[in-house]
Scaffold this active site. Sequence first.
Site, PDB file in Angstrom:
ATOM      1  N   CYS A   1     -16.408   3.490   0.152  1.00 33.18           N
ATOM      2  CA  CYS A   1     -15.271   2.627   0.485  1.00 33.18           C
ATOM      3  C   CYS A   1     -14.714   2.892   1.878  1.00 33.18           C
ATOM      4  O   CYS A   1     -13.892   2.110   2.359  1.00 33.18           O
ATOM      5  CB  CYS A   1     -14.190   2.735  -0.579  1.00 33.18           C
ATOM      6  SG  CYS A   1     -13.610   4.401  -0.905  1.00 33.18           S
TER       7      CYS A   1
ATOM      8  N   ARG B   1       0.881  -1.178   0.000  1.00 35.33           N
ATOM      9  CA  ARG B   1       0.000   0.000   0.000  1.00 35.33           C
ATOM     10  C   ARG B   1       0.914   1.222   0.000  1.00 35.33           C
ATOM     11  O   ARG B   1       1.585   1.510   1.005  1.00 35.33           O
ATOM     12  CB  ARG B   1      -0.906  -0.033   1.231  1.00 35.33           C
ATOM     13  CG  ARG B   1      -1.938   1.101   1.327  1.00 35.33           C
ATOM     14  CD  ARG B   1      -2.776   0.880   2.565  1.00 35.33           C
ATOM     15  NE  ARG B   1      -3.699   1.959   2.837  1.00 35.33           N
ATOM     16  CZ  ARG B   1      -4.961   2.003   2.432  1.00 35.33           C
ATOM     17  NH1 ARG B   1      -5.458   1.015   1.701  1.00 35.33           N
ATOM     18  NH2 ARG B   1      -5.750   3.015   2.742  1.00 35.33           N
TER      19      ARG B   1
ATOM     20  N   HIS C   1      -7.019   1.219  -6.949  1.00 34.48           N
ATOM     21  CA  HIS C   1      -7.340   0.523  -5.700  1.00 34.48           C
ATOM     22  C   HIS C   1      -8.112  -0.746  -6.083  1.00 34.48           C
ATOM     23  O   HIS C   1      -9.312  -0.863  -5.827  1.00 34.48           O
ATOM     24  CB  HIS C   1      -8.176   1.428  -4.803  1.00 34.48           C
ATOM     25  CG  HIS C   1      -8.219   0.994  -3.363  1.00 34.48           C
ATOM     26  ND1 HIS C   1      -7.708  -0.212  -2.919  1.00 34.48           N
ATOM     27  CD2 HIS C   1      -8.736   1.607  -2.259  1.00 34.48           C
ATOM     28  CE1 HIS C   1      -7.887  -0.309  -1.624  1.00 34.48           C
ATOM     29  NE2 HIS C   1      -8.503   0.774  -1.192  1.00 34.48           N
TER      30      HIS C   1
ATOM     31  N   ASP D   1     -16.408   8.513  -2.433  1.00 37.82           N
ATOM     32  CA  ASP D   1     -15.163   8.313  -1.688  1.00 37.82           C
ATOM     33  C   ASP D   1     -14.855   9.643  -0.998  1.00 37.82           C
ATOM     34  O   ASP D   1     -15.483  10.664  -1.281  1.00 37.82           O
ATOM     35  CB  ASP D   1     -14.049   7.922  -2.671  1.00 37.82           C
ATOM     36  CG  ASP D   1     -12.769   7.468  -1.983  1.00 37.82           C
ATOM     37  OD1 ASP D   1     -12.764   7.338  -0.747  1.00 37.82           O
ATOM     38  OD2 ASP D   1     -11.773   7.246  -2.693  1.00 37.82           O
TER      39      ASP D   1
ATOM     40  N   ARG E   1     -14.172  -6.844   2.040  1.00 40.17           N
ATOM     41  CA  ARG E   1     -12.732  -6.699   1.862  1.00 40.17           C
ATOM     42  C   ARG E   1     -12.015  -7.960   2.358  1.00 40.17           C
ATOM     43  O   ARG E   1     -11.057  -8.428   1.727  1.00 40.17           O
ATOM     44  CB  ARG E   1     -12.218  -5.465   2.607  1.00 40.17           C
ATOM     45  CG  ARG E   1     -12.675  -4.133   2.031  1.00 40.17           C
ATOM     46  CD  ARG E   1     -12.193  -3.915   0.602  1.00 40.17           C
ATOM     47  NE  ARG E   1     -10.759  -3.983   0.493  1.00 40.17           N
ATOM     48  CZ  ARG E   1      -9.928  -2.985   0.800  1.00 40.17           C
ATOM     49  NH1 ARG E   1     -10.412  -1.812   1.225  1.00 40.17           N
ATOM     50  NH2 ARG E   1      -8.627  -3.127   0.663  1.00 40.17           N
TER      51      ARG E   1
ATOM     52  N   GLN F   1     -10.366  -2.855  -3.496  1.00 41.77           N
ATOM     53  CA  GLN F   1     -11.619  -2.210  -3.105  1.00 41.77           C
ATOM     54  C   GLN F   1     -12.702  -2.441  -4.148  1.00 41.77           C
ATOM     55  O   GLN F   1     -13.835  -2.794  -3.823  1.00 41.77           O
ATOM     56  CB  GLN F   1     -11.400  -0.712  -2.919  1.00 41.77           C
ATOM     57  CG  GLN F   1     -12.673   0.048  -2.531  1.00 41.77           C
ATOM     58  CD  GLN F   1     -13.218  -0.374  -1.182  1.00 41.77           C
ATOM     59  OE1 GLN F   1     -12.533  -0.279  -0.176  1.00 41.77           O
ATOM     60  NE2 GLN F   1     -14.452  -0.860  -1.153  1.00 41.77           N
TER      61      GLN F   1
END
Length: 301
Positions: free
Chosen positions: A257, A100, A127, A217, A285, A130
């Site tokens: 998210c 990440r 991402h 988001d 997730r 996600q």
Amino acid sequence: MKNLLSIEALTAQEITAIVELGADLRKNRAATPQVLTGQTWALIFNKSSTRTRVSFEVGIRELGGSVMFLSGADTQLGRGEPVKDTARVLGRMVHGAVIRTYAQADVEQFAEYSHLPTINALTDEEHPCQILADLQVMHERLGGWQGKKVCFLGDGDCNVARSWMWAAARLGFDLAIGAPKAFQPPAEFMEKLGTDKVVLEEDPAKAVAGADVVYTDVWVSMGKEEESAQRIEILKPYQINAGLMQHAAKDAIVMHCLPAYREKEITDEVLEQHADVIFHEAENRLHVQKAIICWMARGEG
């Protein structure tokens, strides 16, 4: 094992395989296959995280593996060691890596030089984990994505929006990006995307019209804090609220998210009305991270 570096690099068949496997793993968590027995995986995080870190740590353990968490401050990467050097060291010690970080090129270079199965757990460019979890929600709650319309509101050129755009290009569902002109992806990206399934729309009501999924988001991503006040002011019209939701499909679901900043990108009222879906999405997730690793281990396509 394969890598999972972006939605862009996946085929429709690969996306579908991961999503369906994630749904199966959610239904029968106790029967998680032990594909990582005897393995140690490194989580290398240069950005803070809640859902991504917890889901990967729990998921790797449930798959039979061990986890080593390394923040940027824990490694020589934080002091300027080249990614390719760290990669060549870890490639001789661990069995896989979840990264990440900021630059997409860093994840790709790590995979190239480490020769480890590598997962992109977020970069500034994409991402993918996600969006795979989000697609799993559509699979479970809407019966899939065929014939559906998704609307993404806010910063239309962020990593989550870009991954949604690649998903629409690969899977063929309709996607409206509701964003002011300055927050829309550049022409070069749209040309590279190469699909008529993604529409850029400055009018938020038009973007949301008839949408089966309304998605947002945070407006201030990590690394953009200095732009906070300006971003919030410009993006105000793109807040998901009760008035805007009247333009969506009758049974539309709302996804976020997370983390959510209530009364900014979404009102508290709407978030709570759709909390069951939003936290189902968060739970996914875990299941989709496990599915990604199983898919990588099996070499499925």
